[in-house]
Structure formats: C-alpha cells, structure tokens
Write a protein that holds these residues in place. Structure first.
Motif, PDB file in Angstrom:
ATOM      1  N   VAL A   2       0.864  -1.171   0.000  1.00  0.00           N
ATOM      2  CA  VAL A   2       0.000   0.000   0.000  1.00  0.00           C
ATOM      3  C   VAL A   2       0.901   1.220   0.000  1.00  0.00           C
ATOM      4  CG1 VAL A   2      -1.732   1.348   1.224  1.00  0.00           C
ATOM      5  CG2 VAL A   2      -1.894  -1.153   1.179  1.00  0.00           C
ATOM      6  N   GLN A   3       0.647   2.115  -0.921  1.00  0.00           N
ATOM      7  CA  GLN A   3       1.420   3.344  -0.982  1.00  0.00           C
ATOM      8  C   GLN A   3       0.508   4.516  -0.649  1.00  0.00           C
ATOM      9  OE1 GLN A   3       1.389   1.225  -3.955  1.00  0.00           O
ATOM     10  NE2 GLN A   3       2.956   0.073  -2.846  1.00  0.00           N
ATOM     11  N   LEU A   4       1.037   5.428   0.159  1.00  0.00           N
ATOM     12  CA  LEU A   4       0.310   6.644   0.516  1.00  0.00           C
ATOM     13  C   LEU A   4       1.088   7.828  -0.040  1.00  0.00           C
ATOM     14  CD1 LEU A   4      -0.613   5.872   4.225  1.00  0.00           C
ATOM     15  CD2 LEU A   4      -2.079   5.667   2.226  1.00  0.00           C
ATOM     16  N   VAL A   5       0.418   8.651  -0.802  1.00  0.00           N
ATOM     17  CA  VAL A   5       1.056   9.833  -1.381  1.00  0.00           C
ATOM     18  C   VAL A   5       0.380  11.066  -0.807  1.00  0.00           C
ATOM     19  CG1 VAL A   5       1.566  11.091  -3.493  1.00  0.00           C
ATOM     20  CG2 VAL A   5       1.633   8.578  -3.483  1.00  0.00           C
ATOM     21  N   GLU A   6       1.173  11.879  -0.126  1.00  0.00           N
ATOM     22  CA  GLU A   6       0.668  13.080   0.533  1.00  0.00           C
ATOM     23  C   GLU A   6       1.077  14.312  -0.258  1.00  0.00           C
ATOM     24  OE1 GLU A   6       1.915  11.179   4.866  1.00  0.00           O
ATOM     25  OE2 GLU A   6       3.289  11.757   3.249  1.00  0.00           O
ATOM     26  N   SER A   7       0.266  15.335  -0.147  1.00  0.00           N
ATOM     27  CA  SER A   7       0.621  16.602  -0.765  1.00  0.00           C
ATOM     28  C   SER A   7      -0.097  17.728  -0.045  1.00  0.00           C
ATOM     29  CB  SER A   7       0.253  16.613  -2.260  1.00  0.00           C
ATOM     30  OG  SER A   7      -1.138  16.493  -2.430  1.00  0.00           O
ATOM     31  N   GLY A   8       0.371  18.947  -0.272  1.00  0.00           N
ATOM     32  CA  GLY A   8      -0.331  20.112   0.240  1.00  0.00           C
ATOM     33  C   GLY A   8       0.346  20.853   1.370  1.00  0.00           C
ATOM     34  N   GLY A   9       1.454  20.351   1.876  1.00  0.00           N
ATOM     35  CA  GLY A   9       2.131  21.075   2.948  1.00  0.00           C
ATOM     36  C   GLY A   9       2.789  22.344   2.433  1.00  0.00           C
ATOM     37  N   GLY A  10       3.276  23.151   3.366  1.00  0.00           N
ATOM     38  CA  GLY A  10       3.949  24.378   2.976  1.00  0.00           C
ATOM     39  C   GLY A  10       4.025  25.358   4.113  1.00  0.00           C
ATOM     40  N   LEU A  11       4.360  26.594   3.749  1.00  0.00           N
ATOM     41  CA  LEU A  11       4.501  27.683   4.704  1.00  0.00           C
ATOM     42  C   LEU A  11       3.311  28.610   4.597  1.00  0.00           C
ATOM     43  CD1 LEU A  11       6.192  29.405   6.703  1.00  0.00           C
ATOM     44  CD2 LEU A  11       7.278  30.440   4.686  1.00  0.00           C
ATOM     45  N   VAL A  12       2.736  28.947   5.729  1.00  0.00           N
ATOM     46  CA  VAL A  12       1.578  29.831   5.746  1.00  0.00           C
ATOM     47  C   VAL A  12       1.651  30.706   6.999  1.00  0.00           C
ATOM     48  CG1 VAL A  12       0.108  28.164   6.971  1.00  0.00           C
ATOM     49  CG2 VAL A  12      -0.947  29.888   5.499  1.00  0.00           C
TER      50      VAL A  12
END
Length: 121
Positions: A2-12
């Motif tokens: 099972v692979q989990l791909v995350e996205s959306g992090g950053g500086l705010v």
C-alpha cells in the motif's frame, strides 16, 4: 503493498489555510480507517483526525472547529482542510491508513512519508 502519497504542505502565516491530501494505492481490499497524524520537533506523534469506514470522524481537541477531514471513497483519498492555522500547528503531517491488502489476513497500518506544515507568527 500500500502506498500513501501526501501533498499540500507548505509555509503559511498564522490565521491562514492549507489543504492536505493523501491518496492510497496498491493491492487494497478494504480500508478500515484513514487519517492524519502530526509530529512537532521534540514531541511525540499525535492524532490530528481520522475517519473510519463507517464514516465516523474523530478530531484532536486542539484542532476541533478549525480542521475538517473529508474523504473520497472511490479514490481512497482523504483531505484535511486546515483553517485558522496557528504556529503550534507547525509539524510534519503524516497520513496513515489501516487497510486489508488483497490476499492477506487481517488489517495492517501504513504510513506516508510526511509533509511539512510551517505556520509563521
């Protein structure tokens, strides 16, 4: 398996918003639960929000009213909408799922690699 791909992090900046997404793929037979944890420097990893296969969603007290977890069952994806962010939300956010893999017996937990969220004051 099972692979989990995350996205959306950053500086705010404090008070701002970010949206994290996590998609699961692989030989998934069923997903028992899926959600987000976070780990700040020098602290233990903690639950942020999780949704079960029955649709129940649990949030950490520290994020209730500010974060919203939603899911797309057809695509094995969850989204974490984070509003009114605070500097103390700064952490690496990890996606986790408990799933049954096709051909295996029982459920297994799987973790993503994490995505960094930094909230400046």
């Amino acid at each position: 398996q099972v692979q989990l791909v995350e996205s959306g992090g950053g500086l705010v900046q404090a008070g701002g918003s970010l949206r994290l997404s996590c998609g699961a793929s692989g030989r998934i037979f069923s997903i028992n639960s899926m959600g987000w944890y976070r780990q700040a420097p020098g602290k233990q990893r903690e639950l942020v929000a999780v949704v079960t296969s029955g649709g129940n969603t649990n949030y950490a007290d520290s994020v209730k009213g500010r974060f919203t977890l939603s899911r797309d069952n057809a695509n094995n994806t969850v989204y974490l909408q984070m509003d009114s962010l605070k500097p103390e939300d700064t952490a690496v956010y990890y996606c986790k799922t408990i799933a049954k893999v096709t051909g295996d017996y029982g459920n297994t937990q799987w973790w993503g690699k994490g995505t960094l969220v930094t909230v400046s004051s």
